[in-house]
Design a protein around this motif. Structure first.
Motif: not given
Length: 480
Positions: A423-437
């Protein structure tokens, strides 16, 4: 208009009497200090802050004034200003445990563990049985990686009193909220989002709770144990406590238990458009063979090493070559370490961007886009304050995420939210040069802080307030 609750009526009566006495004269300021304290207890924060600040010129070194104003500001999110007041209190009153404990707690939360330990040690020398000082020292020693030294302080701080009550400042009968916590930390940072004019909150530390004792009165349970790597045992205790209640539960313990770093990397790996890192748990005894173990798990160099249970880059290093492993691991505490495949999130401009999206009641809310030249990206240490261009990127992300991320990337985030089931969470992410998370982290320990008063951050106020409003709406809706 509803009749005030009896204890609130008593506070109002006390305030009325004090104000009549103040009108007759108060040269020392003690009566006005009592009035400010009553205003704070009544939940009139703005009035209380104004009253406290006016008294600083009259009684600048008063322990009660400095500590109580610090506590008020700390609760409003002004942690740096609060810490300054606590330092003043300790400077003027080095033999008062309250100021030492408040300053130690503030430093511990800021991860200034060495300095925090000094102040908790001084407080314990004056008040060895203080619950707050023992709890603070336990958290501080754990933050320093000395878990064995933390154990006796934790035992003394939680065994006889496994609960903590927050003050209730509402005018009507409260909604009773039970928050489940862990003595080892790893908490969901929820307190600042609980409306104390609506909820009467009791924290029960699950790992020290008597399994046979009745649960504190409650209409809603919020499981605030968020770190599955650090507090797995407490989460299992919390699950047993929840099973004894029929009240609605936010962040069910069994769902949080599945969000350890390695567990997430495995179960989220099949989501289209998401790349999760390979991971390996390394017992310290296996370190002589670590390079071979990493190769077996598909982890090449450079790789990342971290001690479980720590956040915001604490005890987290990048290892460039196999021959650097011994030096790197010597800096990390704990008998178990997590080796993580390094995912390259650098863009064509050489910068690394880390995005955070909060997941509140199954909806997505962008929180920040941090831009840095360093692989270890955190918003507070990234190149944001000094770069208008970076702040412009941040603004675009938090105000128009759907224009920054593609439709496929947004679908990937929605898939992550569905798998997490929190119910309460977060995600930290990047994006590579191909557009993948690229998955960095996904759990319930993500912080949503008030925006600093600096005008450079004005663009963040409305988007961040939107997230904070969603958190409060979640609590109200589940309590209903």
């Amino acid at each position: 208009m509803a009749t005030p609750l009896p204890y609130r009526q008593q506070l109002l009566d006390d305030l009325d009497r004090l104000e009549r006495r103040i009108a007759e004269g108060d040269p020392s300021g003690e009566l006005r200090l009592g009035r400010a304290d009553l205003l704070a207890r009544l939940g009139r924060e703005a009035d209380a802050r104004e009253a406290y600040l006016a008294l600083l010129a009259v009684m600048p070194g008063h322990s009660g004034l400095l500590n109580n104003l610090g506590t008020l500001l700390d609760g409003l999110g002004y942690t740096s200003a609060a810490r300054t007041l606590y330092r003043e209190a300790v400077k003027h009153h080095p033999d008062h445990p309250t100021g030492l404990i408040n300053l130690g707690t503030s430093l511990q939360k800021a991860q200034a563990f060495e300095e925090a330990r000094v102040h908790f040690a001084a407080a314990l020398a004056l008040a060895p049985d203080s619950i707050e000082a023992n709890r603070g020292m336990a958290h501080t020693l754990a933050g320093l990686g000395d878990e064995a030294a933390a154990v006796p302080y934790r035992e003394k701080g939680f065994r006889q009193c496994p609960t903590l009550a927050y003050p209730y400042r509402g005018e009507a009968a409260p909604i009773e909220l039970l928050v489940l916590g862990s003595s080892v930390g790893g908490a969901v940072p929820i307190r600042q989002h609980i409306d104390d004019r609506l909820f009467a909150t009791t924290v029960l530390f699950a790992d020290f709770a008597d399994p046979t004792a009745p649960l504190p009165p409650h209409r809603l349970i919020f499981n605030a144990i968020g770190d599955a790597d650090l507090a797995a045992a407490a989460l299992r205790d919390a699950a047993a406590l929840v099973a004894r209640s029929t009240a609605p539960v936010i962040n069910r313990p069994e769902a949080v238990l599945a969000t350890g770093r390695a567990g997430n990397a495995g179960r989220l790996a099949t989501i289209p458009g998401l790349i999760t890192p390979n991971m390996a748990m390394l017992p310290r005894a296996s370190l002589p063979d670590a390079a071979a173990i990493l190769a077996d798990h598909g982890i090449a160099f450079p790789c990342l090493l971290r001690s479980p249970g720590f956040h915001t880059g604490h005890h987290f290093v990048r290892v460039e070559r196999p021959e650097d492993l011994a030096t790197a691991t010597a800096k990390l505490p704990g008998e178990m370490l997590i080796a993580i495949e390094y995912l390259d999130a650098s863009s064509t401009d050489g910068k690394i961007r880390k995005y955070r999206v909060m997941m509140i009641d199954h909806a997505l809310y962008p929180l920040h886009a941090a831009v840095s030249h360093d692989w270890k990206v955190h918003y507070f240490s990234a190149d944001m304050a000094g770069s208008a261009a970076h702040r412009s990127e941040d603004e675009r992300f938090i105000t128009a995420m759907e224009q920054v991320l593609t439709r496929d990337q947004l679908r990937t985030l929605a898939d992550i939210e569905q798998v997490l089931g929190l119910d309460y969470a977060g995600i930290d992410f990047g994006i590579d040069r191909a557009g993948h998370l690229l998955l960095f982290e996904a759990n319930a320990t993500m912080v949503v802080n008030p925006v600093d008063s600096d005008p450079r951050w004005d663009y963040r106020r409305a988007p961040v307030q939107r997230v904070m409003d969603a958190i409060r709406a979640l609590l109200r809706a589940r309590a209903a």
